[in-house]
Design a protein around this motif. Structure first.
Motif, PDB file in Angstrom:
ATOM      1  N   MET A  91      46.153  43.799  41.949  1.00  0.00           N
ATOM      2  CA  MET A  91      44.732  43.522  42.026  1.00  0.00           C
ATOM      3  C   MET A  91      44.358  42.326  43.147  1.00  0.00           C
ATOM      4  N   GLY A  92      45.110  41.437  42.922  1.00  0.00           N
ATOM      5  CA  GLY A  92      45.299  40.169  43.530  1.00  0.00           C
ATOM      6  C   GLY A  92      45.424  40.283  44.890  1.00  0.00           C
ATOM      7  N   ASN A  93      46.383  41.123  45.619  1.00  0.00           N
ATOM      8  CA  ASN A  93      46.742  41.248  46.585  1.00  0.00           C
ATOM      9  C   ASN A  93      45.874  42.422  47.280  1.00  0.00           C
ATOM     10  N   GLY A  94      45.349  43.121  46.629  1.00  0.00           N
ATOM     11  CA  GLY A  94      44.396  44.096  47.057  1.00  0.00           C
ATOM     12  C   GLY A  94      43.315  43.511  47.253  1.00  0.00           C
ATOM     13  N   LEU A  95      42.853  42.101  47.096  1.00  0.00           N
ATOM     14  CA  LEU A  95      41.462  41.469  47.257  1.00  0.00           C
ATOM     15  C   LEU A  95      41.806  40.540  48.465  1.00  0.00           C
ATOM     16  N   GLN A  96      42.931  40.474  48.842  1.00  0.00           N
ATOM     17  CA  GLN A  96      43.421  39.416  49.915  1.00  0.00           C
ATOM     18  C   GLN A  96      43.624  40.383  51.170  1.00  0.00           C
ATOM     19  N   SER A  97      42.948  39.936  52.177  1.00  0.00           N
ATOM     20  CA  SER A  97      43.021  40.614  53.640  1.00  0.00           C
ATOM     21  C   SER A  97      44.047  40.486  54.418  1.00  0.00           C
ATOM     22  N   GLU A  98      44.678  38.869  54.658  1.00  0.00           N
ATOM     23  CA  GLU A  98      45.491  38.749  55.324  1.00  0.00           C
ATOM     24  C   GLU A  98      46.845  38.484  54.776  1.00  0.00           C
ATOM     25  N   ARG A  99      46.991  37.711  53.662  1.00  0.00           N
ATOM     26  CA  ARG A  99      48.128  37.346  53.235  1.00  0.00           C
ATOM     27  C   ARG A  99      48.391  38.236  51.754  1.00  0.00           C
ATOM     28  N   ARG A 100      49.685  38.831  51.886  1.00  0.00           N
ATOM     29  CA  ARG A 100      50.057  39.765  50.551  1.00  0.00           C
ATOM     30  C   ARG A 100      50.943  39.021  49.746  1.00  0.00           C
ATOM     31  N   LEU A 101      50.527  37.726  49.224  1.00  0.00           N
ATOM     32  CA  LEU A 101      51.741  36.953  48.154  1.00  0.00           C
ATOM     33  C   LEU A 101      51.098  36.539  47.224  1.00  0.00           C
ATOM     34  N   SER A 102      51.461  36.861  46.273  1.00  0.00           N
ATOM     35  CA  SER A 102      50.649  36.178  44.745  1.00  0.00           C
ATOM     36  C   SER A 102      51.690  35.122  44.226  1.00  0.00           C
ATOM     37  N   ARG A 103      51.464  34.283  43.562  1.00  0.00           N
ATOM     38  CA  ARG A 103      52.259  33.111  42.971  1.00  0.00           C
ATOM     39  C   ARG A 103      52.209  33.448  41.538  1.00  0.00           C
ATOM     40  N   VAL A 104      53.535  33.638  40.922  1.00  0.00           N
ATOM     41  CA  VAL A 104      53.657  33.646  39.652  1.00  0.00           C
ATOM     42  C   VAL A 104      54.399  32.506  38.968  1.00  0.00           C
ATOM     43  N   ALA A 105      53.649  32.007  37.834  1.00  0.00           N
ATOM     44  CA  ALA A 105      54.299  30.842  37.221  1.00  0.00           C
ATOM     45  C   ALA A 105      55.787  31.134  36.888  1.00  0.00           C
ATOM     46  N   GLN A 106      56.705  30.032  36.721  1.00  0.00           N
ATOM     47  CA  GLN A 106      58.199  30.069  36.443  1.00  0.00           C
ATOM     48  C   GLN A 106      58.279  30.283  34.997  1.00  0.00           C
ATOM     49  N   PHE A 107      57.372  29.942  34.189  1.00  0.00           N
ATOM     50  CA  PHE A 107      57.323  30.037  32.605  1.00  0.00           C
ATOM     51  C   PHE A 107      57.064  31.484  32.264  1.00  0.00           C
ATOM     52  N   ILE A 108      56.735  32.618  33.105  1.00  0.00           N
ATOM     53  CA  ILE A 108      56.347  33.930  32.962  1.00  0.00           C
ATOM     54  C   ILE A 108      57.759  34.199  32.415  1.00  0.00           C
ATOM     55  N   PRO A 109      57.987  35.040  31.259  1.00  0.00           N
ATOM     56  CA  PRO A 109      59.209  35.739  30.815  1.00  0.00           C
ATOM     57  C   PRO A 109      59.812  36.414  31.672  1.00  0.00           C
ATOM     58  N   SER A 110      61.421  36.210  31.806  1.00  0.00           N
ATOM     59  CA  SER A 110      62.022  36.824  32.679  1.00  0.00           C
ATOM     60  C   SER A 110      61.795  38.443  32.877  1.00  0.00           C
ATOM     61  N   ILE A 111      61.612  39.144  31.676  1.00  0.00           N
ATOM     62  CA  ILE A 111      61.566  40.243  31.398  1.00  0.00           C
ATOM     63  C   ILE A 111      60.173  40.848  32.169  1.00  0.00           C
ATOM     64  N   TRP A 112      59.294  40.120  32.010  1.00  0.00           N
ATOM     65  CA  TRP A 112      58.094  40.389  32.994  1.00  0.00           C
ATOM     66  C   TRP A 112      58.299  40.464  34.453  1.00  0.00           C
ATOM     67  N   LYS A 113      58.898  39.555  34.828  1.00  0.00           N
ATOM     68  CA  LYS A 113      59.375  39.411  36.116  1.00  0.00           C
ATOM     69  C   LYS A 113      59.977  40.418  36.660  1.00  0.00           C
ATOM     70  N   SER A 114      61.089  41.023  35.882  1.00  0.00           N
ATOM     71  CA  SER A 114      61.599  42.008  36.190  1.00  0.00           C
ATOM     72  C   SER A 114      60.806  43.398  36.431  1.00  0.00           C
ATOM     73  N   SER A 115      59.962  43.438  35.349  1.00  0.00           N
ATOM     74  CA  SER A 115      59.164  44.569  35.401  1.00  0.00           C
ATOM     75  C   SER A 115      58.180  44.399  36.635  1.00  0.00           C
ATOM     76  N   LEU A 116      57.841  43.327  36.973  1.00  0.00           N
ATOM     77  CA  LEU A 116      56.976  43.001  38.228  1.00  0.00           C
ATOM     78  C   LEU A 116      57.997  43.559  39.564  1.00  0.00           C
ATOM     79  N   LEU A 117      59.084  43.303  39.532  1.00  0.00           N
ATOM     80  CA  LEU A 117      60.140  43.609  40.625  1.00  0.00           C
ATOM     81  C   LEU A 117      60.117  45.092  40.825  1.00  0.00           C
ATOM     82  N   THR A 118      60.342  45.371  39.455  1.00  0.00           N
ATOM     83  CA  THR A 118      60.118  47.207  39.668  1.00  0.00           C
ATOM     84  C   THR A 118      59.332  47.668  40.125  1.00  0.00           C
ATOM     85  N   SER A 119      58.022  47.015  39.984  1.00  0.00           N
ATOM     86  CA  SER A 119      56.881  47.637  40.403  1.00  0.00           C
ATOM     87  C   SER A 119      56.523  47.602  41.894  1.00  0.00           C
TER      88      SER A 119
END
Length: 183
Positions: free
Chosen positions: A144-172
Motif C-alpha cells: 500500500m505504501g509503495n502504491g501511494l508513492q509515485s516516483e520512489r518505490r522503497l519502503s523502510r522497515v524497522a530492524q526489530f521487525i521479526p525475521s520471519i515477517w521479513k522473510s514473508s515480505l521477501l517472499t511477497s
C-alpha cells in the motif's frame, strides 16, 4: 454457545423428571461432613474495568520485568467484552445457504466500517484491518505504501521487525515491492 439460565419452572420440571424434590436432593449421597454449610468467602462482583485492573496488578506480582515472548501479532491489547455482542448483531449476519447462517459477510462489513472510520478519524487515504497475522499485514502495508508513492518505490522497515515477517515480505516481493531494513 450462549448461557441460557433456566427458569424456576424449568428447574422444577428437571427435578421432577429425576424424581427429586429439591436441588439439595442432588447432593444427598454426599456425607454431611464433606458438604460446605456456609457461603463461600469470595469478594463482591466487580465491573469489567475493576477486573482488568485487578489482573494487571496481580500479573505485575507474577511477571514484572519479564519479556513477553508472545508473537505473531499476539501482543498486549484490550478488547472490551461488549465486542462479542456487537459483532453478533443480526445486521452483520447473512445467509450463506438456506440451512447455514454465515458470519463472513458481517465480518467483512465490520472491517469495512472500521477501515472507513479510521480514514475519517486520521485523514489517511487508506487503512487496512483485514489481516490475520503480522507478516501478511506487513507485506500489505509495504504494498500500500509503495502504491501511494509515485516516483520512489522503497519502503523502510524497522530492524526489530521479526525475521520471519521479513522473510514473508521477501517472499511477497515483486519489482513494485521493495524495502530496506532501518533502525
Amino acid at each position: 454457545m450462549r448461557y441460557l439460565p433456566k427458569s424456576p419452572a424449568d428447574r422444577e420440571a428437571m427435578l421432577k423428571a429425576m424424581g427429586l424434590r429439591s436441588v439439595d436432593d442432588l447432593f444427598a449421597s454426599i456425607p454431611a461432613e464433606y458438604r460446605l454449610n456456609r457461603d463461600l468467602n469470595i469478594p463482591r462482583q466487580m465491573a469489567e474495568s475493576e477486573i482488568v485492573d485487578f489482573f494487571r496488578q496481580h500479573s505485575r506480582e507474577n511477571g514484572d520485568g519479564y519479556t513477553s515472548f508472545l508473537g505473531a501479532g499476539a501482543y498486549f491489547h484490550y478488547r472490551p467484552v461488549i465486542i462479542d455482542s456487537l459483532i453478533s448483531r443480526g445486521e452483520f449476519l447473512t445467509a450463506y445457504t438456506p440451512y447455514q447462517a454465515e458470519i463472513s459477510q458481517g465480518t467483512l462489513q465490520s472491517i469495512f466500517e472500521f477501515q472507513t472510520m479510521i480514514c475519517e478519524l486520521t485523514g489517511m487515504e487508506v487503512a487496512n484491518a483485514s489481516m490475520y497475522d503480522g507478516s501478511t499485514a506487513l507485506a500489505e502495508a509495504v504494498l500500500m505504501g509503495n502504491g501511494l508513492q509515485s516516483e520512489r518505490r522503497l519502503s523502510r522497515v524497522a530492524q526489530f521487525i521479526p525475521s520471519i515477517w521479513k522473510s514473508s515480505l521477501l517472499t511477497s516481493s515483486t519489482p513494485a515491492l521493495s524495502f530496506s531494513a532501518r533502525s
